[in-house]
Write an enzyme that holds these catalytic residues in place. Structure first.
Site, PDB file in Angstrom:
ATOM      1  N   TRP A  51       0.822  -1.215   0.000  1.00 34.70           N
ATOM      2  CA  TRP A  51       0.000   0.000   0.000  1.00 34.70           C
ATOM      3  C   TRP A  51       0.854   1.262   0.000  1.00 34.70           C
ATOM      4  O   TRP A  51       1.859   1.345   0.720  1.00 34.70           O
ATOM      5  CB  TRP A  51      -0.886   0.005   1.243  1.00 34.70           C
ATOM      6  N   MET A  52       0.404   2.268  -0.770  1.00 34.92           N
ATOM      7  CA  MET A  52       1.027   3.601  -0.738  1.00 34.92           C
ATOM      8  C   MET A  52      -0.088   4.628  -0.650  1.00 34.92           C
ATOM      9  O   MET A  52      -1.155   4.432  -1.238  1.00 34.92           O
ATOM     10  CB  MET A  52       1.830   3.804  -2.023  1.00 34.92           C
ATOM     11  N   ASP A  61      -0.193   9.140   0.621  1.00 32.97           N
ATOM     12  CA  ASP A  61       0.216  10.525   0.318  1.00 32.97           C
ATOM     13  C   ASP A  61       1.670  10.687  -0.136  1.00 32.97           C
ATOM     14  O   ASP A  61       2.575  10.062   0.437  1.00 32.97           O
ATOM     15  CB  ASP A  61       0.095  11.411   1.565  1.00 32.97           C
ATOM     16  N   GLN A  85       3.771   7.804   1.937  1.00 35.31           N
ATOM     17  CA  GLN A  85       3.149   7.011   2.993  1.00 35.31           C
ATOM     18  C   GLN A  85       3.070   5.568   2.511  1.00 35.31           C
ATOM     19  O   GLN A  85       2.542   5.295   1.421  1.00 35.31           O
ATOM     20  CB  GLN A  85       1.744   7.548   3.293  1.00 35.31           C
ATOM     21  N   TRP A 143      -4.298   0.262   3.948  1.00 37.06           N
ATOM     22  CA  TRP A 143      -3.698   1.292   4.796  1.00 37.06           C
ATOM     23  C   TRP A 143      -3.411   0.734   6.196  1.00 37.06           C
ATOM     24  O   TRP A 143      -4.228   0.019   6.767  1.00 37.06           O
ATOM     25  CB  TRP A 143      -4.628   2.503   4.886  1.00 37.06           C
ATOM     26  N   TRP A 172       3.419   9.754   9.756  1.00 43.10           N
ATOM     27  CA  TRP A 172       2.449  10.274   8.801  1.00 43.10           C
ATOM     28  C   TRP A 172       3.024  11.427   7.987  1.00 43.10           C
ATOM     29  O   TRP A 172       4.223  11.698   8.035  1.00 43.10           O
ATOM     30  CB  TRP A 172       1.167  10.664   9.542  1.00 43.10           C
ATOM     31  N   THR A 173       2.124  12.121   7.318  1.00 41.82           N
ATOM     32  CA  THR A 173       2.536  13.032   6.243  1.00 41.82           C
ATOM     33  C   THR A 173       3.338  14.240   6.719  1.00 41.82           C
ATOM     34  O   THR A 173       3.098  14.779   7.802  1.00 41.82           O
ATOM     35  CB  THR A 173       1.279  13.438   5.451  1.00 41.82           C
ATOM     36  N   GLU A 176      -6.829  18.003   5.761  1.00 35.80           N
ATOM     37  CA  GLU A 176      -5.567  17.276   5.731  1.00 35.80           C
ATOM     38  C   GLU A 176      -4.649  17.899   4.672  1.00 35.80           C
ATOM     39  O   GLU A 176      -5.113  18.563   3.738  1.00 35.80           O
ATOM     40  CB  GLU A 176      -5.805  15.807   5.353  1.00 35.80           C
ATOM     41  N   ASP A 195     -10.949  15.546   4.324  1.00 33.58           N
ATOM     42  CA  ASP A 195     -11.081  14.181   4.822  1.00 33.58           C
ATOM     43  C   ASP A 195     -12.499  13.655   4.552  1.00 33.58           C
ATOM     44  O   ASP A 195     -12.689  12.470   4.289  1.00 33.58           O
ATOM     45  CB  ASP A 195     -10.787  14.195   6.328  1.00 33.58           C
TER      46      ASP A 195
HETATM   47  N1  DQQ Z   1      -2.753  10.402   5.318  1.00 35.61           N
HETATM   48  C1  DQQ Z   1      -1.783  10.456   6.371  1.00 35.61           C
HETATM   49  C2  DQQ Z   1      -2.183  11.612   7.223  1.00 35.61           C
HETATM   50  C3  DQQ Z   1      -2.973  12.443   6.288  1.00 35.61           C
HETATM   51  C4  DQQ Z   1      -3.724  11.431   5.487  1.00 35.61           C
HETATM   52  C5  DQQ Z   1      -1.747   9.152   7.082  1.00 35.61           C
HETATM   53  C6  DQQ Z   1      -4.229  11.961   4.190  1.00 35.61           C
HETATM   54  O1  DQQ Z   1      -1.072  12.305   7.750  1.00 35.61           O
HETATM   55  O2  DQQ Z   1      -3.820  13.348   6.956  1.00 35.61           O
HETATM   56  O3  DQQ Z   1      -1.405   8.106   6.210  1.00 35.61           O
HETATM   57  O4  DQQ Z   1      -4.439  10.946   3.264  1.00 35.61           O
END
Ligand code: DQQ
Length: 647
Positions: free
Chosen positions: A125-126, A128, A144, A152, A187-188, A306, A339
């Protein structure tokens, strides 16, 4: 550090967020409220009829075409894993909560879906894009990544490098979840290149108690152009959720921008009740931060924001701008990823130096307009100092079932990186265009000059197989039909989907291309324009993609995507399509409107994939000129030290 030590209690903030301005530290500002709105869209299933004579006839009526639906095997009930984990619902919301029958996918079909020139990890999985930058001759791309599966979860940072944004070398994971402050996910985040050569990486960590905090990391060795090893700052986390902000609603720091007060600024997405907001902090050293009063932007009823992005575009030049540039010749783009609906929206405005306020050009713009009307989320730009351009990356999720993703062992691709410029002609939107390096993949080409496509007809384009293509096309409607066409209430059309998709016929459309089609047209994906004359006599143009007949499988998204697109006087209708197996990226009117779709045919695959023109208008003949290139595959493979001189 702003806020409190964990765990901490929160106090309410003012109900009405105000624009960002400097203020003394430690003022509480926002109120906590929980609850996410999940939008469920209806699965569009449209029947048609099969006509295997179409190719032989050359011109045949599109509305006679039908797709045969396979017999259902077992019921599929998608399970939502995102909200329970706090973020990142699988992007295919259309299927969430809808019972559909799973298709008996086999390995041949699933293998075909893997793309040839879009960035993908080798497996799993990939999501952001993270921290893109150009450093010592290499483009760096972090993302990510779940190293343990095709869904995820267990998120860490993948890392790859490229000389040209097209061919990539996979490097070891840049950051794993190994500290209390990111043990539930790295995370991102975003990169900032400081003038003294330092590289600053700020990212969100989900802590051992699932609190969202911001952390600092930096390269272990700045003289390594590949930036293979990363060090997490010993004083992490550098930011905790401020008082009044829900501990699960504070994430995704931007690239920092510098202002004349001698400080760096970053923005972070959040929400107050159902109002999406962006907090701004300033710092001198990226270790201690101060929260500014108010917010950079806020829009009621949009939920959690986000992956906020904030950057300048030039009003005059055809060049991109570094993130800290400001002045009279500059507009600032504010982008957020909702989101709630998993779409990216942007608005243009002015970033006022004196008080740090961002003022939208159009006070009524609200959340803004979409970057892309298909699947394109959690995007991020960076300034490419090598070519003086701003480059946009977007996460393109899957729109098939999670079961199928698990079966194929991977999920998601990244968009072809896009240059972003202000559309100087309209002044109200951006132009997105594939980076010029993608042209280096072009192989043999075919040109078709002024092909006439009569009302209600389909014309095959002989390009042999059609799974990896770059298509540039221009369309003209016959003038008499344009004049004759009755005026309609275009506002009542509202969108591509409400006008009946590619099968809904009117005087001046729809017309365009059928991509990823098979010979018998049992599967095809129309990418098309739809022109309507308004009550005032003016023409309104829609640009759409109809996935309703894209696959005989029922467990894939069959939505119709699209929007209206401004077409200025003397402009022809123009489109560029990048077709790469299960992804089609479409750019209309020079990139004024974009639509990215994921398509999962069962028959129109490998050598059986074809390309057609179609015109489903009732009145107008369409003339189309095209140039179509076969596209090479990109080299996207693991890095070996002896390849350092590669390219
Ligand atoms: N993905 C990340 C978060 C972000 C979200 C987690 C957006 O940091 O808000 O994988 O797809």
């Amino acid at each position: 550090m702003e806020g409190c030590t964990l765990p901490c209690s929160y106090s309410p903030l003012p109900a009405e967020p105000t624009p960002a301005r400097y203020r003394p530290p430690k003022k509480a500002t926002l109120m906590v409220f929980s609850g996410l709105l999940m939008l469920g869209l209806v699965l569009a299933i449209i029947n048609g009829s099969r006509d295997s004579d179409v190719r032989a006839n050359g011109n045949a009526s599109l509305d006679k075409l039908k797709s045969s639906m396979p017999l259902p095997s077992e019921p599929l009930q998608p399970v939502s894993r995102g909200p329970s984990a706090g973020v990142s619902e699988k992007s295919n919301l259309v299927m969430a909560g809808v019972n559909v029958m799973s298709f008996p996918w086999n390995n041949t079909m699933l293998s075909w879906q893997r793309t040839a020139y879009h960035f993908q990890p080798e497996k799993n999985w990939m999501n952001d894009p993270n921290g893109p930058m150009f450093y010592k001759g290499w483009y760096h791309f972090f993302y990510q990544y779940n190293p343990n599966g095709a869904v995820w979860g267990d998120i860490v940072w993948g890392h790859a490098v490229s000389r040209d944004l097209i061919h990539w070398l996979h490097l070891p994971l840049a950051m794993i979840a190994d500290e209390w402050y990111d043990i539930n996910g790295v995370w991102t985040g975003s990169a900032t290149l400081l003038p003294d050569g330092q590289v600053i990486m700020l990212y969100t960590g989900s802590t051992n108690e699932s609190v969202q905090v911001q952390n600092l990391a930096y390269p272990a060795n700045l003289s390594d152009p590949l930036l293979i090893n990363w060090v997490k700052y010993s004083g992490n986390p550098v930011l905790l959720p401020p008082r009044g902000i829900n501990f699960k609603d504070f994430r995704d720091p931007t690239t920092a921008w510098y202002t004349s007060d001698g400080r760096w600024h970053i923005a972070i997405g959040s929400r107050v009740n159902t109002t999406g907001i962006t907090l701004v902090y300033h710092t001198k050293d990226f270790k201690s931060f101060e929260l500014l009063d108010g917010v950079l932007h806020a829009v009621p009823a949009t939920g959690m924001w986000e992956c906020v992005d904030f950057y300048p575009v030039s009003k005059n030049a055809e060049q991109g701008l570094d993130t800290s540039v400001n002045g009279a010749e500059v507009k600032h783009v504010f982008k957020t990823s909702l989101d709630n609906d998993k779409h990216d929206y942007y608005a243009l405005g002015t970033y006022e130096k004196a008080n740090g306020r961002w003022v939208p050009d159009d006070p009524k713009i609200g959340i803004g307009i979409r970057y892309d009307y298909g699947i394109f989320y959690a995007s991020k730009t960076f300034y490419d100092v090598r070519k003086g351009r701003r480059v946009l990356w977007g996460w393109i999720g899957e729109s098939d079932s999670e079961n199928a993703d698990v079966q194929k062992g991977w999920a998601s691709v990244q968009s072809i990186p896009r240059t972003v410029l202000l559309d100087k002609k309209t002044g109200t939107n951006l132009l997105q265009w594939p980076v010029e390096e993608v042209d280096s993949l072009r192989l043999s080409s075919k040109e078709f000059d002024k092909v006439e496509v009569r009302p209600g007809s389909v014309v095959p384009l002989d390009v042999e197989t059609a799974t990896q293509l770059d298509i540039v096309a221009e369309f003209e409607l016959d003038k008499e039909a344009l004049e004759r066409a009755n005026q309609t209430n275009v506002e009542s059309m509202i969108s591509c989907s409400t006008s009946g998709g590619a099968a809904g016929r009117a005087a001046l459309g729809p017309f365009g291309l059928l991509v990823l089609a098979d010979d018998g047209l049992s599967e095809y994906t129309p990418v098309y324009f739809y022109v309507a004359k308004g009550a005032d006599g003016n023409l309104k143009t829609f640009f759409c993609v109809d996935q309703s007949r894209s696959s005989e499988a029922s467990d894939v998204n069959k939505q119709v995507y699209g929007s209206s697109v401004p077409v200025l006087k003397d402009e022809k209708l123009s489109v560029r399509l990048l077709v790469d197996h299960s992804i089609v990226e479409s750019f209309a009117q020079g990139g004024r409107t974009c639509i990215t779709s994921r398509v999962y045919p069962t028959k129109a695959i490998y050598g059986a994939t074809r390309l057609f023109l179609f015109n489903n208008a009732t009145e107008a003949t369409v003339t189309c000129s095209l140039k179509i290139w076969q596209m090479n595959s990109a080299f996207i493979r693991p890095f070996h030290p002896d390849q350092e001189t590669w390219i």
